[in-house]
Design a protein around this motif. Structure first.
Motif, PDB file in Angstrom:
ATOM      1  N   ILE A   5       0.988  -1.168   0.134  1.00 35.05           N
ATOM      2  CA  ILE A   5       0.020   0.064   0.030  1.00 35.05           C
ATOM      3  C   ILE A   5       0.936   1.218  -0.087  1.00 35.05           C
ATOM      4  N   GLU A   6       1.932   1.333   0.763  1.00 38.93           N
ATOM      5  CA  GLU A   6       2.595   2.520   0.917  1.00 38.93           C
ATOM      6  C   GLU A   6       3.470   2.699  -0.541  1.00 38.93           C
ATOM      7  N   ARG A   7       3.911   1.720  -1.084  1.00 35.38           N
ATOM      8  CA  ARG A   7       4.812   1.647  -2.616  1.00 35.38           C
ATOM      9  C   ARG A   7       3.697   2.168  -3.528  1.00 35.38           C
ATOM     10  N   GLY A   8       2.339   1.656  -3.652  1.00 36.34           N
ATOM     11  CA  GLY A   8       1.535   2.031  -4.199  1.00 36.34           C
ATOM     12  C   GLY A   8       0.868   3.509  -4.155  1.00 36.34           C
ATOM     13  N   ARG A   9       0.758   4.114  -2.852  1.00 39.24           N
ATOM     14  CA  ARG A   9       0.458   5.405  -2.521  1.00 39.24           C
ATOM     15  C   ARG A   9       1.562   6.265  -3.067  1.00 39.24           C
ATOM     16  N   ARG A  10       2.851   5.990  -2.818  1.00 34.87           N
ATOM     17  CA  ARG A  10       4.106   6.835  -3.340  1.00 34.87           C
ATOM     18  C   ARG A  10       4.024   7.042  -4.651  1.00 34.87           C
ATOM     19  N   SER A  11       3.647   5.703  -5.782  1.00 35.25           N
ATOM     20  CA  SER A  11       3.855   5.570  -7.258  1.00 35.25           C
ATOM     21  C   SER A  11       2.536   6.232  -7.629  1.00 35.25           C
ATOM     22  N   ALA A  12       1.415   6.196  -6.974  1.00 38.89           N
ATOM     23  CA  ALA A  12       0.100   6.701  -7.621  1.00 38.89           C
ATOM     24  C   ALA A  12      -0.673   7.549  -6.539  1.00 38.89           C
ATOM     25  N   PRO A  13      -0.221   8.551  -5.993  1.00 42.02           N
ATOM     26  CA  PRO A  13      -0.861   9.197  -4.886  1.00 42.02           C
ATOM     27  C   PRO A  13      -2.302   9.676  -5.032  1.00 42.02           C
ATOM     28  N   ILE A  14      -2.789   9.725  -6.227  1.00 34.05           N
ATOM     29  CA  ILE A  14      -4.070  10.036  -6.384  1.00 34.05           C
ATOM     30  C   ILE A  14      -5.043   8.861  -6.269  1.00 34.05           C
ATOM     31  N   VAL A  15      -4.664   7.779  -6.246  1.00 32.83           N
ATOM     32  CA  VAL A  15      -5.483   6.443  -6.048  1.00 32.83           C
ATOM     33  C   VAL A  15      -5.933   6.380  -4.669  1.00 32.83           C
ATOM     34  N   PRO A  16      -7.190   6.313  -4.100  1.00 27.84           N
ATOM     35  CA  PRO A  16      -7.650   6.377  -3.040  1.00 27.84           C
ATOM     36  C   PRO A  16      -7.075   5.008  -2.094  1.00 27.84           C
ATOM     37  N   ARG A  17      -7.004   5.201  -0.835  1.00 28.61           N
ATOM     38  CA  ARG A  17      -6.360   4.157  -0.302  1.00 28.61           C
ATOM     39  C   ARG A  17      -7.315   2.872  -0.268  1.00 28.61           C
ATOM     40  N   SER A  18      -8.285   2.924  -0.002  1.00 27.10           N
ATOM     41  CA  SER A  18      -9.478   1.606  -0.308  1.00 27.10           C
ATOM     42  C   SER A  18      -8.942   0.918  -1.780  1.00 27.10           C
ATOM     43  N   VAL A  19      -8.937   1.763  -2.740  1.00 26.80           N
ATOM     44  CA  VAL A  19      -8.633   1.051  -3.870  1.00 26.80           C
ATOM     45  C   VAL A  19      -7.124   0.427  -4.142  1.00 26.80           C
ATOM     46  N   MET A  20      -6.477   1.225  -3.405  1.00 28.24           N
ATOM     47  CA  MET A  20      -5.090   0.567  -3.396  1.00 28.24           C
ATOM     48  C   MET A  20      -4.838  -0.458  -2.330  1.00 28.24           C
ATOM     49  N   ASN A  21      -5.555  -0.782  -1.260  1.00 30.43           N
ATOM     50  CA  ASN A  21      -5.955  -1.957  -0.407  1.00 30.43           C
ATOM     51  C   ASN A  21      -6.087  -2.870  -1.206  1.00 30.43           C
ATOM     52  N   ASN A  22      -7.579  -2.772  -2.243  1.00 28.58           N
ATOM     53  CA  ASN A  22      -7.964  -3.902  -3.157  1.00 28.58           C
ATOM     54  C   ASN A  22      -6.939  -4.373  -3.959  1.00 28.58           C
ATOM     55  N   ILE A  23      -6.183  -3.440  -4.640  1.00 26.31           N
ATOM     56  CA  ILE A  23      -5.059  -3.801  -5.597  1.00 26.31           C
ATOM     57  C   ILE A  23      -4.148  -4.722  -4.898  1.00 26.31           C
ATOM     58  N   CYS A  24      -3.739  -4.245  -3.718  1.00 28.45           N
ATOM     59  CA  CYS A  24      -2.617  -5.008  -2.990  1.00 28.45           C
ATOM     60  C   CYS A  24      -3.175  -6.319  -2.669  1.00 28.45           C
ATOM     61  N   GLN A  25      -4.465  -6.296  -1.986  1.00 27.16           N
ATOM     62  CA  GLN A  25      -4.826  -7.662  -1.599  1.00 27.16           C
ATOM     63  C   GLN A  25      -4.811  -8.838  -2.880  1.00 27.16           C
TER      64      GLN A  25
END
Length: 72
Positions: A5-25
């Motif tokens: 989630i941290e890496r994803g948020r750094r590379s795509a900060p516009i993506v909501p945390r809940s969406v990044m959580n789903n992508i990571c899972q």
């Protein structure tokens, strides 16, 4: 999961945390179904053919899960 989630948020900060959580899972599940834990642990070492395959699966998982999340 947190690192993903941290890496994803750094590379795509516009993506909501809940969406990044789903992508990571999704990505974690994708990898677990295709790569043994032993092969996954060795990804940071010099790349053997098995490690190269494991790395391809890791890379594919991100693309697959983003498409799943976006419905593409």
């Amino acid at each position: 999961m947190d690192m993903c989630i941290e890496r994803g948020r750094r590379s795509a900060p516009i993506v909501p945390r809940s969406v990044m959580n789903n992508i990571c899972q999704c990505s974690i599940n994708y990898i677990q179904q295709r790569v043994s834990y032993a092969d996954f642990q060795t990804l940071s070492q010099p790349q053997s053919p098995r490690q190269q395959q494991a790395q391809r699966v890791v890379d594919e998982s991100v693309n697959y899960c983003i498409r799943q999340q976006l419905g593409v």
